[in-house]
Write an enzyme that holds these catalytic residues in place. Structure first.
Site, PDB file in Angstrom:
ATOM      1  N   LYS A 224       0.849  -1.196   0.000  1.00  0.00           N
ATOM      2  CA  LYS A 224       0.000   0.000   0.000  1.00  0.00           C
ATOM      3  C   LYS A 224       0.885   1.247   0.000  1.00  0.00           C
ATOM      4  O   LYS A 224       1.652   1.475   0.929  1.00  0.00           O
ATOM      5  CB  LYS A 224      -0.907  -0.007   1.231  1.00  0.00           C
ATOM      6  CG  LYS A 224      -1.727   1.268   1.423  1.00  0.00           C
ATOM      7  CD  LYS A 224      -2.480   1.257   2.756  1.00  0.00           C
ATOM      8  CE  LYS A 224      -3.051   2.626   3.093  1.00  0.00           C
ATOM      9  NZ  LYS A 224      -3.718   2.644   4.421  1.00  0.00           N
ATOM     10  N   ASP A 229      -2.408  10.496   3.786  1.00  0.00           N
ATOM     11  CA  ASP A 229      -3.834  10.192   3.914  1.00  0.00           C
ATOM     12  C   ASP A 229      -4.519  11.257   4.756  1.00  0.00           C
ATOM     13  O   ASP A 229      -4.421  11.254   5.983  1.00  0.00           O
ATOM     14  CB  ASP A 229      -4.027   8.807   4.539  1.00  0.00           C
ATOM     15  CG  ASP A 229      -5.505   8.426   4.628  1.00  0.00           C
ATOM     16  OD1 ASP A 229      -6.313   9.056   3.926  1.00  0.00           O
ATOM     17  OD2 ASP A 229      -5.819   7.496   5.388  1.00  0.00           O
ATOM     18  N   LYS A 236      -9.772  13.183   8.435  1.00  0.00           N
ATOM     19  CA  LYS A 236      -9.302  12.770   9.749  1.00  0.00           C
ATOM     20  C   LYS A 236      -9.213  13.977  10.681  1.00  0.00           C
ATOM     21  O   LYS A 236      -8.957  15.102  10.230  1.00  0.00           O
ATOM     22  CB  LYS A 236      -7.899  12.151   9.646  1.00  0.00           C
ATOM     23  CG  LYS A 236      -7.801  10.840   8.905  1.00  0.00           C
ATOM     24  CD  LYS A 236      -6.345  10.396   8.838  1.00  0.00           C
ATOM     25  CE  LYS A 236      -6.183   9.100   8.070  1.00  0.00           C
ATOM     26  NZ  LYS A 236      -6.698   7.926   8.818  1.00  0.00           N
ATOM     27  N   ASP A 247       1.663   6.366   5.827  1.00  0.00           N
ATOM     28  CA  ASP A 247       0.666   5.482   5.239  1.00  0.00           C
ATOM     29  C   ASP A 247       1.161   4.790   3.979  1.00  0.00           C
ATOM     30  O   ASP A 247       0.427   4.012   3.379  1.00  0.00           O
ATOM     31  CB  ASP A 247      -0.631   6.256   4.967  1.00  0.00           C
ATOM     32  CG  ASP A 247      -1.868   5.406   5.185  1.00  0.00           C
ATOM     33  OD1 ASP A 247      -1.753   4.354   5.844  1.00  0.00           O
ATOM     34  OD2 ASP A 247      -2.946   5.776   4.689  1.00  0.00           O
ATOM     35  N   GLU A 308      -9.456   4.041   2.272  1.00  0.00           N
ATOM     36  CA  GLU A 308      -8.978   4.115   0.887  1.00  0.00           C
ATOM     37  C   GLU A 308      -7.900   3.096   0.565  1.00  0.00           C
ATOM     38  O   GLU A 308      -7.707   2.720  -0.591  1.00  0.00           O
ATOM     39  CB  GLU A 308      -8.456   5.527   0.590  1.00  0.00           C
ATOM     40  CG  GLU A 308      -7.006   5.797   0.953  1.00  0.00           C
ATOM     41  CD  GLU A 308      -6.704   5.663   2.441  1.00  0.00           C
ATOM     42  OE1 GLU A 308      -5.560   5.308   2.783  1.00  0.00           O
ATOM     43  OE2 GLU A 308      -7.606   5.908   3.277  1.00  0.00           O
ATOM     44  N   ARG A 310      -7.622  -0.120   1.160  1.00  0.00           N
ATOM     45  CA  ARG A 310      -8.144  -1.357   0.582  1.00  0.00           C
ATOM     46  C   ARG A 310      -8.642  -1.131  -0.849  1.00  0.00           C
ATOM     47  O   ARG A 310      -8.642  -2.053  -1.663  1.00  0.00           O
ATOM     48  CB  ARG A 310      -9.255  -1.910   1.471  1.00  0.00           C
ATOM     49  CG  ARG A 310     -10.500  -1.047   1.541  1.00  0.00           C
ATOM     50  CD  ARG A 310     -11.376  -1.355   2.732  1.00  0.00           C
ATOM     51  NE  ARG A 310     -10.758  -0.895   3.973  1.00  0.00           N
ATOM     52  CZ  ARG A 310     -11.334  -1.030   5.168  1.00  0.00           C
ATOM     53  NH1 ARG A 310     -12.527  -1.612   5.281  1.00  0.00           N
ATOM     54  NH2 ARG A 310     -10.720  -0.593   6.244  1.00  0.00           N
TER      55      ARG A 310
END
Length: 455
Positions: A224, A229, A236, A247, A308, A310
């Protein structure tokens, strides 16, 4: 950082280092001169893990005692480089090969400092060994790579920098690399990766690295690569966004492991897939309630734009499965739920193959780099039900790590061995060998698992 700079040349002067645990301390101490025993008694020294006692002589230092725990745990030695005065140190007694490799690796882990933007406060002590273990050096290099890449802030670690890293790895090892970026993702049928990354000024991309002989077993590593993010439109809070430069930790693990596989020339045909995006907020950001297409032809309703990872991984996993590999392994900083369940030190392992899971767990015990298996409890797929699409990307606060893994499994072909590691890739505080910031968690055990499987 040059990972060999932590080790002294064999011809250099070095002071003796007595590496002792509680069981061995008594016999060693009774064999010491009276002055040494008196010095240790005056300090009330006990060889607890993490302890150090300097031994004075008439002309300066005579040596040092380092208290250790598990002799095969690299972090048992990691306090020494900064607890000892700068200079070279050499084990006072010959060590078994496994312990010496652990000492070598632990010394490097304890010497690590992220120095791209700030000079370290002091030079670590150096370790002198008669020979350096090549595999331990490569493991250290891979770990340092993960730490450096995760620690690098987003302005210097966006999708294009991840691509540059992959290109450098390919050039170093004679691998082939292809990149599909921007609107070309739609033309090449990677619509989910495009949807997540389309709002950023830095184009999303799928990075593919290939290496090895066609006749060898095909292993695909997927990482990933969400370089930052924000959470997207489901933004967030500030404290949740603070460290989201990390991330892309899954991509860091996959790329570093690939470098290790290639350096050690493991007899596999290796593919690495990194969907690299920034989950940004802008006029073209993907929105809650949207139904997006995926490479697999599965329609996905976006329940939450902060789920996001996944979404970008599902296109990469579909593409991996199309190649009919012998094994797929993905790494992702995927869920806070895994951290709530297992804390920061234990990555959550999911696998559709019991033998694969057991081998990774055993490798974790062997390398002192543990993972913990959680279930692919398929009844929880009900939490990903959508009334307008084939699947939702989220939908419940229940079993968040499990439902994320179930979402990913939907895009892995049945019968293909697959393991998913939900890793934190971060240390919240500093401990010996584990400095605050980016961390490789599950990397050494993943390598040991692959080695046991294919060597």
């Amino acid at each position: 950082m040059n990972h060999q700079s932590h080790y002294a040349d064999t011809g250099s002067h070095a002071l003796p280092l007595h590496l002792l645990d509680r069981d061995g301390y008594g016999a060693w101490r009774s064999a010491q001169p009276a002055a040494v025993s008196a010095w240790l008694d005056a300090q009330e020294f006990q060889p607890a893990p993490g302890s150090v006692a300097l031994l004075p002589g008439e002309d300066g230092l005579l040596g040092a005692v380092v208290g250790i725990g598990d002799p095969l745990d690299p972090c048992s030695y990691a306090h020494a480089p900064t607890a000892l005065p700068p200079g070279a140190w050499v084990p006072a007694a010959e060590l078994p090969a496994g312990q010496q490799a652990a000492l070598q690796l632990g010394w490097g882990l304890g010497s690590y400092r992220f120095d791209r933007y700030k000079n370290p406060p002091r030079t670590p002590a150096r370790l002198r060994l008669a020979t350096l273990d090549g595999e331990a050096l490569d493991l250290l290099h891979a770990t340092m790579r993960v730490r450096d890449w995760v620690n690098t802030p987003t302005q210097d670690m966006g999708p294009q920098q991840l691509e540059a890293i992959a290109r450098e790895l390919a050039a170093e090892h004679g691998a082939h690399i292809e990149v599909v970026a921007g609107e070309s993702l739609l033309a090449h049928n990677f619509p989910a990766i495009h949807a997540v990354g389309r709002a950023s000024h830095r184009a999303p991309r799928l990075i593919e690295l290939r290496w090895g002989e066609q006749t060898h077993p095909h292993v695909v590593l997927v990482g990933k690569g969400v370089c930052f993010d924000t959470g997207g439109l489901d933004i967030k809070p500030a404290d949740g966004m603070r460290n989201m430069k990390k991330d892309m930790g899954g991509a860091a693990h996959a790329l570093a492991l690939a470098g290790l596989v290639m350096a050690q020339k493991l007899p596999v045909r290796l593919s690495v897939l990194v969907p690299a995006v920034e989950n940004a907020i802008g006029p073209d950001a993907f929105r809650p309630g949207e139904v997006i297409a995926t490479r697999a032809g599965v329609s996905v309703e976006i329940d939450n734009t902060d789920a996001e990872g996944r979404v970008v991984l599902c296109d990469a996993l579909t593409y991996a499965g199309e190649q009919k590999p012998a094994l797929i392994v993905d790494f992702a900083t995927l869920t806070g739920a895994a951290r709530i369940a297992l804390g920061p030190d234990l990555p959550a392992l999911f696998a559709n193959d019991d033998a694969l899971a057991a081998s990774w767990i055993a490798a974790g015990e062997q390398t002192r780099d543990p993972v913990w298996r959680l279930p692919l409890w398929r009844p929880y797929l009900r939490y990903l039900t959508s009334h307008v699409a084939d699947l939702a990307n989220a939908g419940s606060r229940m079993a968040g790590a499990v439902t994320a893994a179930l979402y990913l499994e939907r895009f892995v072909p049945g019968g293909t061995p697959w393991a998913h590691l939900d890793t934190y890739a971060w240390n919240d505080s500093s401990r010996p060998g584990r400095p605050v910031g980016g961390e490789a968690l599950g990397l050494r055990s993943a390598w040991a698992m692959l080695k046991a499987r294919y060597l």
